[in-house]
Each structure stands twice: as structure tokens, then as C-alpha cells.
Design an enzyme around this catalytic site. Structure first.
Site, PDB file in Angstrom:
ATOM      1  N   SER A 183       0.829  -1.236  -0.330  1.00 52.23           N
ATOM      2  CA  SER A 183      -0.060  -0.054   0.095  1.00 52.23           C
ATOM      3  C   SER A 183       0.933   1.259  -0.052  1.00 52.23           C
ATOM      4  CB  SER A 183      -0.898  -0.087   0.934  1.00 52.23           C
ATOM      5  OG  SER A 183      -1.538   1.558   1.287  1.00 52.23           O
ATOM      6  N   ASP A 336      -5.719   0.262  -9.299  1.00 51.28           N
ATOM      7  CA  ASP A 336      -6.928   0.940  -9.778  1.00 51.28           C
ATOM      8  C   ASP A 336      -7.543   0.751 -10.970  1.00 51.28           C
ATOM      9  OD1 ASP A 336      -6.918   2.144  -7.194  1.00 51.28           O
ATOM     10  OD2 ASP A 336      -5.760   3.891  -7.943  1.00 51.28           O
ATOM     11  N   LYS A 363     -11.633  -0.958  -1.643  1.00 42.56           N
ATOM     12  CA  LYS A 363     -11.189   0.409  -2.417  1.00 42.56           C
ATOM     13  C   LYS A 363     -12.583   0.951  -2.176  1.00 42.56           C
ATOM     14  CE  LYS A 363      -7.211  -0.401  -3.727  1.00 42.56           C
ATOM     15  NZ  LYS A 363      -6.188   0.440  -3.146  1.00 42.56           N
ATOM     16  N   ARG A 367     -14.830  -3.800  -5.418  1.00 45.21           N
ATOM     17  CA  ARG A 367     -14.506  -3.876  -6.732  1.00 45.21           C
ATOM     18  C   ARG A 367     -14.751  -5.115  -7.492  1.00 45.21           C
ATOM     19  NH1 ARG A 367     -10.279   1.260  -7.466  1.00 45.21           N
ATOM     20  NH2 ARG A 367     -11.903   2.930  -7.099  1.00 45.21           N
TER      21      ARG A 367
HETATM   22  C1  S3P Z   1      -2.874   5.661  -3.623  1.00 42.27           C
HETATM   23  C2  S3P Z   1      -2.545   4.338  -3.451  1.00 42.27           C
HETATM   24  C3  S3P Z   1      -3.508   3.308  -3.862  1.00 42.27           C
HETATM   25  C4  S3P Z   1      -4.675   3.561  -4.919  1.00 42.27           C
HETATM   26  C5  S3P Z   1      -5.117   4.956  -4.471  1.00 42.27           C
HETATM   27  C6  S3P Z   1      -4.232   6.028  -4.609  1.00 42.27           C
HETATM   28  C7  S3P Z   1      -2.038   6.667  -3.366  1.00 42.27           C
HETATM   29  O1  S3P Z   1      -4.232   2.708  -2.645  1.00 42.27           O
HETATM   30  O2  S3P Z   1      -5.479   2.714  -4.850  1.00 42.27           O
HETATM   31  O3  S3P Z   1      -6.285   5.144  -5.471  1.00 42.27           O
HETATM   32  O4  S3P Z   1      -2.130   7.873  -3.976  1.00 42.27           O
HETATM   33  O5  S3P Z   1      -1.201   6.503  -2.670  1.00 42.27           O
HETATM   34  P1  S3P Z   1      -3.190   1.790  -1.755  1.00 42.27           P
HETATM   35  O6  S3P Z   1      -2.277   2.468  -1.406  1.00 42.27           O
HETATM   36  O7  S3P Z   1      -4.222   1.739  -0.411  1.00 42.27           O
HETATM   37  O8  S3P Z   1      -3.061   0.623  -2.565  1.00 42.27           O
END
Ligand code: S3P
Length: 462
Positions: A183, A336, A363, A367
Site C-alpha cells: 500500500s 486502480d 477500495k 470492486r
Molecule cells: C494511492 C494508492 C493506492 C490507490 C489509490 C491511490 C496513493 O491505494 O488505490 O487510488 O495515491 O497512494 P493503496 O495504497 O491502498 O493500494
């Protein structure tokens, strides 16, 4: 499908029908990258002095971050074609007067929890119905180890969710943390907490996730290093109590938004489009690789670097796609983009198999189940597994909604809404989407941009 371009039909206040279309053509740009826009505002607000940001995504999620940074003392102004931010300096955040509502934006809340964790302030965060269901324990755990205190609503299954209050500790305690989930939001929250923490804060990433925080922190002058160890883990070390220098930032177009016109052009016969100025950072570009492996005619032209990020114009032509088994290891670089990949898979020849996607269940919506439900209504043969979908495509035949089909439920999820809008373009009789308003979080102007491709107009989203 070879009908004349059809305008979308607005059914009621929110529901919209997307109809089959003739070929898509034209050169377009998509709005600025959402992840980079959040980080540009946050780091500019922590620098000492005036930063300027061009190409900022002016979507609801990013505007929520801007409002939050204002509430904590930064001055943020919008000019005609750029944004100006006067930062308060690392450690200079002020106590906001009221709770901060971050709407639908998971990135805002998780990054700002990190920021507040090492300041001597206490902040209550709120969100909409979707954000209030999303798990926050993944950020609370490491930030608690750094000394911050949290009071969060507990769900019946013991999950910590919004509304929550963070009481920061200053000075916080530096730590080394190995990410238990891939993440970028958790990684970034810890690094942001580390900025105002004495000593070295270290994050170990077993699987690489988007690296915009690391790139931008370096650009602002933080002492940050990234090494890779013998097991291919990324080790990110940040020296705290940093002083950030203001910057002029140019935000590239969002590959996660470009994904929708790119897939639309691949699927609609006769299409030939260029999406200009799209970020193609390897930690984000997994979808483009997968689409090429499925047989998509998709080329990166005019490759260059903008604001430290690789950028290209993406030239896409209609192609016959073939289903593939998508390796689980590529998931973080297209996390995403699975909703729109599932639409591409529904039109491909043969089976597309995806695994390792349990993160998609937490999410903006679940999804996997939202996409499976919607695709089934469109007559697609699909198996929903706990961590992925198996989809048997139509081999290019337009999707046909079942007789009893209702409007697709978007569940406050912008990417579900846009994915089924694209499905409508390659359906027999159109696809109705119950609520297109969530697209305002990440892709203002989405429907107009699609319409401009249908009429071949040379239009832009900005
Ligand atoms: C993001 C990280 C992702 C992504 C989100 C944006 C970011 O989430 O799904 O839309 O800007 O750091 P995760 O870190 O939970 O995977």
C-alpha cells in the site's frame, strides 16, 4: 456497433445511459494525476515559502486535501492556470478549528493521518458513506507505534473506521516498518509522519508500490534514500526534522484516468486516438503492459520526463484482444485499473484470469463484487473468486444487457461508474449507470471528453 455517434442520455438527476458508438478519434488530454496532486499540495504546504503547481487535478478528492491543508494553516490559492501554496514548514501545522471532512478520498485521509501523527495537534476526520467503511487499522497500527493516539469507530467485525480522531505526538518516535499490505498510502503516511520525527524513519516494501512520495520528497530536498536488498525488497529511509524547499511542480496526466479512453479506443471498431501527456511511471503502468500482452495496439510516443516523472503520448488503435492470465505480481502497478481491465476482458477472445486482488474488496467499493454483478447483468460469463475474477470474453461481440437488467450500481465508486460507461459504448443497446456523480472525485469532464472522441473533436479535459 457501427451506428452514428450517439450522445449520452441523462435519465434522471444522476443516472445516465451510455449508447453504442461509431469509431473514436482525436487527440485528448486527461486531468492531472490524482496521487501526484495530493502529494504536491501536502509537500508544498510543508515547505518554507511559495510553491507553484501546474496541471493539478481539480477533482473533489484533491480539493478535499487542499481544504484540509488550509484548515491546518497553509495558504492555498487558485490562479488561472496554476495553484500557489505558501507552506508553514515541517512541524508548523496548526490545530484546525473543526473536524475535517475528506468526502470519498482514501488517499487524503490516510496521508493526512500520517502528517498529523507527528504534530502536537488533534484532528477528527470524517468521510462519506464509502470512505467511512474503509479500513484504517493499516495506518493506525504503525502510527500508534510512533506515538500517536487514535479513537476510531469500530465496526461489528472489529475494524477501525471513520470517523476517527488522531492525537499527534511531538516529537514522535522514529521506527522501521515492514509493510504487511502492498500500500502506497500506508508507506506515504509513515514517511509523512517521519518528516517531523527526529532520527531515521524506515519503510520496507516487500512489493513495490507507486513511488511518487519518494520522488517528490527528494525533489523538495528531503534526505531520503531508496535501496533494494537481496530479496528485491525496497528499503526507504528518511531523515526526519527535514526542511523542505518550495518547488514549481508540473503534474502529468493521470494514467488511471487515461485508462478509460485507452480501453474505449481498443474496444470500439475503427478507433484511433492519442492521449497526450500521460504519466507512465513503471509503478503505475501495469495496465498498459497487460493490454499490449492481450494484443492491444498501444504505443508510447514522444517519451519525456516532466517534473521528475516519465511521460508519453499514448497512441491507441482498435485491436482484437485475447484473454490472458494476469500475473498477481503486476497488481500493485495497476491496482486502480482492474475495473476497466475487466471490461476489456469481457470483449476479448477467451478467458482472462486474475488473482491476488483481495485489496480490491476494500477500495471505494468492493470492486470485485460490483464488477462481477454489473458484468453478469450484461450477460458476461464470469466467476467471482475471493481474490479475483475469471472472465470469458465475447470475442468482440457487443455486450447484451439481460432482459431484467437494471441500471448498474456504482456504490459511490468513480472507477465502477466510468468502467460501465465504456461498456455502454460496446453494448448492443446501451448501458445505464445509476450515478455518474462520483466521477467528479478523479475525472471532472469525463462524459464530455468521451463525447469529444465520439465526434472526433480535438478537445482537451483541462
Ligand atoms: C494511492 C494508492 C493506492 C490507490 C489509490 C491511490 C496513493 O491505494 O488505490 O487510488 O495515491 O497512494 P493503496 O495504497 O491502498 O493500494
Amino acid at each position: 456497433m457501427n451506428q452514428k455517434p450517439t450522445d449520452l442520455t441523462v435519465n434522471d438527476a444522476k443516472s445516465v445511459t451510455f449508447s453504442p458508438t461509431g469509431p473514436l478519434s482525436g487527440r485528448i488530454t486527461v486531468p492531472g494525476d490524482k496521487s501526484i496532486s495530493h502529494r504536491a499540495l501536502i509537500l508544498s504546504a510543508l515547505a518554507v515559502g511559495k510553491s507553484e503547481i501546474r496541471g493539478l487535478l481539480e477533482g473533489e478528492d484533491v480539493l478535499a486535501t487542499a481544504a484540509a491543508m488550509r484548515a491546518m494553516g497553509a495558504t492555498i490559492e487558485q490562479d488561472d492556470d496554476f495553484w500557489t501554496v505558501y507552506g508553514v514548514g515541517v512541524g508548523g501545522l496548526m490545530q484546525p478549528e473543526t473536524a475535517i471532512d475528506l468526502g470519498n478520498s482514501g488517499t487524503s485521509v490516510r496521508l493526512l493521518m500520517g502528517l498529523v501523527a507527528s504534530h502536537d495537534i488533534s484532528v477528527t476526520f470524517l468521510g462519506d458513506a464509502s470512505l467511512s467503511k474503509r479500513p484504517m487499522g493499516r495506518v493506525i497500527d504503525p502510527l500508534s507505534a510512533m506515538g500517536a493516539e487514535f479513537t476510531a469507530r469500530k465496526t461489528t467485525n472489529g475494524q477501525s473506521c471513520l470517523p476517527l480522531t488522531v492525537r499527534g505526538l511531538c516529537p514522535a518516535v522514529p521506527m522501521e516498518y515492514r509493510l504487511p499490505v502492498a500500500s502506497a498510502q500506508v508507506k506515504s503516511a509513515i514517511l509523512l509522519a517521519g518528516l517531523n520525527t527526529p532520527g531515521i524513519t524506515r519503510v520496507i516494501e516487500p512489493v513495490p508500490t507507486r513511488d511518487h512520495s519518494e520522488t517528490m520528497l527528494k525533489g523538495f530536498g528531503a534526505n531520503i534514500s531508496v535501496e533494494t536488498d537481496g530479496q528485491d525488497q525496497r528499503i526507504i529511509s528518511l531523515v526526519g526534522e527535514a526542511e523542505l524547499q518550495p518547488q514549481n511542480i508540473t503534474v502529468p496526466g493521470d494514467p488511471s484516468s487515461a485508462a478509460f479512453p485507452v480501453v474505449a479506443a481498443l474496444l470500439v471498431p475503427g478507433s484511433d486516438i492519442v492521449v497526450e501527456n500521460v504519466g507512465i511511471n513503471a509503478t503505475r503502468a501495469g495496465l498498459f503492459t497487460v493490454l499490449q500482452q492481450m494484443g492491444g495496439d498501444l504505443r508510447f510516443e514522444n517519451q519525456r520526463t516532466v517534473g521528475g516523472e516519465p511521460v508519453a503520448d499514448i497512441h491507441v488503435k482498435h485491436s482484437k484482444l485475447t484473454g490472458i492470465e494476469v500475473p498477481a505480481a503486476i497488481a500493485p502497478s495497476m491496482i486502480d485499473e482492474f475495473p476497466i481491465l475487466f471490461i476489456a476482458a469481457a470483449l476479448a477472445e477467451g478467458q482472462t484470469i486474475t488473482t491476488g486482488l483481495s485489496e480490491l474488496r476494500v477500495k471505494e467499493s468492493d470492486r470485485l463484487s460490483q464488477m462481477a454483478e454489473g458484468l453478469m447483468m450484461l450477460g458476461v460469463e464470469i466467476t467471482e473468486n475471493p481474490d479475483g475474477l475469471v472472465i470469458t470474453g465475447s470475442g468482440g461481440k457487443p455486450l447484451r444487457a439481460k432482459a431484467d437488467a437494471t441500471a448498474i450500481k456504482t456504490a459511490l465508486d468513480h472507477r465502477i461508474a466510468m468502467s460501465f460507461a465504456i461498456a455502454g459504448l460496446v453494448s448492443e443497446t446501451g448501458v445505464s449507470v445509476d450515478d455518474m456523480s462520483p466521477t467528479e472525485t478523479s475525472f471532472p469532464g469525463f462524459a464530455d471528453l468521451l463525447a469529444s472522441l465520439q465526434s472526433g473533436a480535438q478537445d482537451t479535459a483541462r
